[in-house]
Design an enzyme around this catalytic site. Structure first.
Site, PDB file in Angstrom:
ATOM      1  N   GLY A  42       0.781  -1.225   0.000  1.00  0.00           N
ATOM      2  CA  GLY A  42       0.000   0.000   0.000  1.00  0.00           C
ATOM      3  C   GLY A  42       0.811   1.272   0.000  1.00  0.00           C
ATOM      4  O   GLY A  42       0.258   2.365  -0.135  1.00  0.00           O
ATOM      5  N   ARG A 100     -15.454  18.716   6.328  1.00  0.00           N
ATOM      6  CA  ARG A 100     -16.603  18.697   7.234  1.00  0.00           C
ATOM      7  C   ARG A 100     -16.197  18.540   8.692  1.00  0.00           C
ATOM      8  O   ARG A 100     -17.001  18.776   9.589  1.00  0.00           O
ATOM      9  CB  ARG A 100     -17.570  17.579   6.813  1.00  0.00           C
ATOM     10  CG  ARG A 100     -18.379  17.922   5.585  1.00  0.00           C
ATOM     11  CD  ARG A 100     -19.200  16.745   5.095  1.00  0.00           C
ATOM     12  NE  ARG A 100     -18.388  15.806   4.330  1.00  0.00           N
ATOM     13  CZ  ARG A 100     -18.871  14.720   3.732  1.00  0.00           C
ATOM     14  NH1 ARG A 100     -20.166  14.444   3.838  1.00  0.00           N
ATOM     15  NH2 ARG A 100     -18.081  13.927   3.041  1.00  0.00           N
ATOM     16  N   ASP A 175     -30.593  23.317   4.528  1.00  0.00           N
ATOM     17  CA  ASP A 175     -30.492  23.507   5.974  1.00  0.00           C
ATOM     18  C   ASP A 175     -30.182  24.972   6.255  1.00  0.00           C
ATOM     19  O   ASP A 175     -29.922  25.757   5.342  1.00  0.00           O
ATOM     20  CB  ASP A 175     -29.424  22.594   6.591  1.00  0.00           C
ATOM     21  CG  ASP A 175     -28.076  22.709   5.881  1.00  0.00           C
ATOM     22  OD1 ASP A 175     -27.728  23.819   5.435  1.00  0.00           O
ATOM     23  OD2 ASP A 175     -27.383  21.694   5.764  1.00  0.00           O
ATOM     24  N   LYS A 198     -34.454  21.088   9.182  1.00  0.00           N
ATOM     25  CA  LYS A 198     -34.357  19.645   9.400  1.00  0.00           C
ATOM     26  C   LYS A 198     -33.619  19.342  10.689  1.00  0.00           C
ATOM     27  O   LYS A 198     -32.898  20.178  11.236  1.00  0.00           O
ATOM     28  CB  LYS A 198     -33.646  18.963   8.227  1.00  0.00           C
ATOM     29  CG  LYS A 198     -32.174  19.304   8.082  1.00  0.00           C
ATOM     30  CD  LYS A 198     -31.536  18.522   6.969  1.00  0.00           C
ATOM     31  CE  LYS A 198     -30.117  18.967   6.681  1.00  0.00           C
ATOM     32  NZ  LYS A 198     -29.209  18.858   7.802  1.00  0.00           N
ATOM     33  N   ARG A 200     -31.046  16.324  12.349  1.00  0.00           N
ATOM     34  CA  ARG A 200     -30.177  15.200  11.976  1.00  0.00           C
ATOM     35  C   ARG A 200     -29.931  14.344  13.223  1.00  0.00           C
ATOM     36  O   ARG A 200     -29.114  14.688  14.082  1.00  0.00           O
ATOM     37  CB  ARG A 200     -28.853  15.711  11.406  1.00  0.00           C
ATOM     38  CG  ARG A 200     -27.974  14.605  10.827  1.00  0.00           C
ATOM     39  CD  ARG A 200     -26.606  15.131  10.418  1.00  0.00           C
ATOM     40  NE  ARG A 200     -26.672  16.075   9.320  1.00  0.00           N
ATOM     41  CZ  ARG A 200     -26.698  15.726   8.041  1.00  0.00           C
ATOM     42  NH1 ARG A 200     -26.690  14.455   7.703  1.00  0.00           N
ATOM     43  NH2 ARG A 200     -26.732  16.643   7.103  1.00  0.00           N
ATOM     44  N   ASP A 224     -26.443  22.970  -2.615  1.00  0.00           N
ATOM     45  CA  ASP A 224     -25.570  22.569  -1.517  1.00  0.00           C
ATOM     46  C   ASP A 224     -24.145  22.561  -2.033  1.00  0.00           C
ATOM     47  O   ASP A 224     -23.918  22.548  -3.252  1.00  0.00           O
ATOM     48  CB  ASP A 224     -25.969  21.190  -0.993  1.00  0.00           C
ATOM     49  CG  ASP A 224     -25.680  21.030   0.499  1.00  0.00           C
ATOM     50  OD1 ASP A 224     -24.947  21.871   1.054  1.00  0.00           O
ATOM     51  OD2 ASP A 224     -26.191  20.069   1.102  1.00  0.00           O
ATOM     52  N   ASP A 228     -23.275  13.923  -0.692  1.00  0.00           N
ATOM     53  CA  ASP A 228     -22.581  12.707  -0.283  1.00  0.00           C
ATOM     54  C   ASP A 228     -23.495  11.495  -0.467  1.00  0.00           C
ATOM     55  O   ASP A 228     -23.586  10.935  -1.554  1.00  0.00           O
ATOM     56  CB  ASP A 228     -22.113  12.855   1.164  1.00  0.00           C
ATOM     57  CG  ASP A 228     -21.172  11.739   1.590  1.00  0.00           C
ATOM     58  OD1 ASP A 228     -21.004  10.768   0.833  1.00  0.00           O
ATOM     59  OD2 ASP A 228     -20.597  11.829   2.681  1.00  0.00           O
ATOM     60  N   THR A 229     -24.244  11.115   0.543  1.00  0.00           N
ATOM     61  CA  THR A 229     -25.145   9.967   0.406  1.00  0.00           C
ATOM     62  C   THR A 229     -26.481  10.367  -0.206  1.00  0.00           C
ATOM     63  O   THR A 229     -27.303   9.498  -0.499  1.00  0.00           O
ATOM     64  CB  THR A 229     -25.402   9.314   1.765  1.00  0.00           C
ATOM     65  OG1 THR A 229     -26.021  10.267   2.645  1.00  0.00           O
ATOM     66  CG2 THR A 229     -24.098   8.821   2.389  1.00  0.00           C
ATOM     67  N   GLY A 231     -29.036  11.658   1.068  1.00  0.00           N
ATOM     68  CA  GLY A 231     -30.211  11.536   1.922  1.00  0.00           C
ATOM     69  C   GLY A 231     -30.862  12.874   2.205  1.00  0.00           C
ATOM     70  O   GLY A 231     -32.089  13.032   2.078  1.00  0.00           O
TER      71      GLY A 231
END
Length: 331
Positions: A42, A100, A175, A198, A200, A224, A228-229, A231
């Site tokens: 690696g 983040r 948000d 919202k 979280r 935004d 990412d996901t 959701g």
């Protein structure tokens, strides 16, 4: 003996070669000769296949997935350039991973965005060019100059070209923290804004509570900095649609698209999602409803201005003409 001319050299590491090639094309140059290898255990080995002594060197590398590998590649490359006597080393990071983790939200948490800034500086970077950092104050984590480019004008141009502007459109922040970003886009589009309130309950899980602002009968554009996901975005899109919006668009600078983002986007009420190529998007993730716009010209302009020792600040803003065309300020 004639003094050697100081040259601009552009290199690409592994994360986003197509973007680096576009930047090189804009600058009218070729990517530098570089050999990147990974050993069986690696470890990463980098060999620069040409002299860069006394040159101004720019390295393009998004620290996206695999984040740690791409970050380590960048650190090793910077060290190699420093030891090879580059005159200046600029890390061009279209997507800054770990952004983040920019504060201690709970006791005994790290501030990893600051740690990464320290690592880049210690490795030998003289300057950083970044695009839409998750939090603008991350610039202050560095003790070297940071040019923070903005994606909102590029995103705005896509909607202006399709006459999605004015009072029939509402720009929505998913948000409260993104309200400033939404207001910036709304100013380009001459549109009102709304905010999704919202809660979280845990990381990568969001629950939409209510919508602050009027979206009924309007075409909504959710903005935004990164997706990412997906959701948060897909839940917000559904809530906005349920509140009476005619169409729901989404735009963002960074398409992280961790699992199960693509499946969520495909099944969502989102009509079109507009993102930039700051993170390489493989073919298997390129849905019909995802539109890619390139940041190569913006980053190319920044590199050009830094090399020529001209002001970069005109790139932070765009002047629009006739609501459809845009151009860089010339300074």
């Amino acid at each position: 003996m004639d003094k050697k001319e100081t040259r601009l050299k552009l290199y690409s590491l592994s994360s986003n070669v197509p973007l680096a090639e576009k930047i090189a094309s804009y600058l009218g140059t070729e990517l530098g000769e570089l050999d990147v290898n990974t050993f069986s255990d690696g470890e990463i080995a980098i060999s620069i296949e040409e002299s860069i002594r006394g040159d101004h060197v720019f390295i393009v590398q998004s620290t996206s997935y695999p984040t740690n590998d791409n970050l380590m590649e960048l650190l090793i490359m910077i060290d190699a350039l420093r030891r090879a006597s580059a005159k200046t080393i600029t890390a061009v990071i279209p997507y800054y991973g770990y952004a983040r983790q920019d504060r201690k939200a709970q006791p005994r948490e790290p501030i990893t965005a600051k740690l990464v800034a320290n690592l880049l500086t210690t490795a030998g970077a003289d300057r950083v060019v970044a695009l839409d950092l998750h939090a603008a104050q991350i610039q202050g984590f560095f003790d070297i100059p940071v040019d923070h480019l903005l994606g909102a004008p590029l995103l705005a141009s896509w909607f202006l070209d399709r006459e999605l502007s004015g009072s029939d459109v509402v720009v929505v922040s998913p948000d409260h923290g993104g309200a400033t970003r939404a207001r910036r886009l709304a100013e380009f589009l001459d549109s009102p804004i709304a905010i999704v309130d919202k809660r979280r309950p845990k990381p990568n899980v969001s629950e939409v509570m209510n919508i602050i602002g009027d979206v009924k009968g309007k075409k909504a554009i959710i903005i935004d900095d990164l997706i990412d996901t997906a959701g948060t975005i897909t839940n917000a899109a559904q809530a906005i649609k349920d509140a009476g919006a005619k169409e729901v668009y989404v735009c963002g600078t960074h398409g992280v698209f961790s699992n199960p983002a693509i499946e969520r986007i495909e099944k969502s009420v989102i009509k079109t999602m507009v993102i930039t190529d700051s993170i390489y998007l493989p073919e298997e993730k390129r849905l019909d409803k995802i539109e890619l716009i390139s940041v190569s010209e913006l980053i190319g302009q920044a590199i050009e201005r830094i090399y020529e020792e001209r002001s970069v600040s005109p790139l932070f803003y765009r002047k629009f003409k006739n609501k459809q065309e845009y151009k860089f300020d010339n300074d």
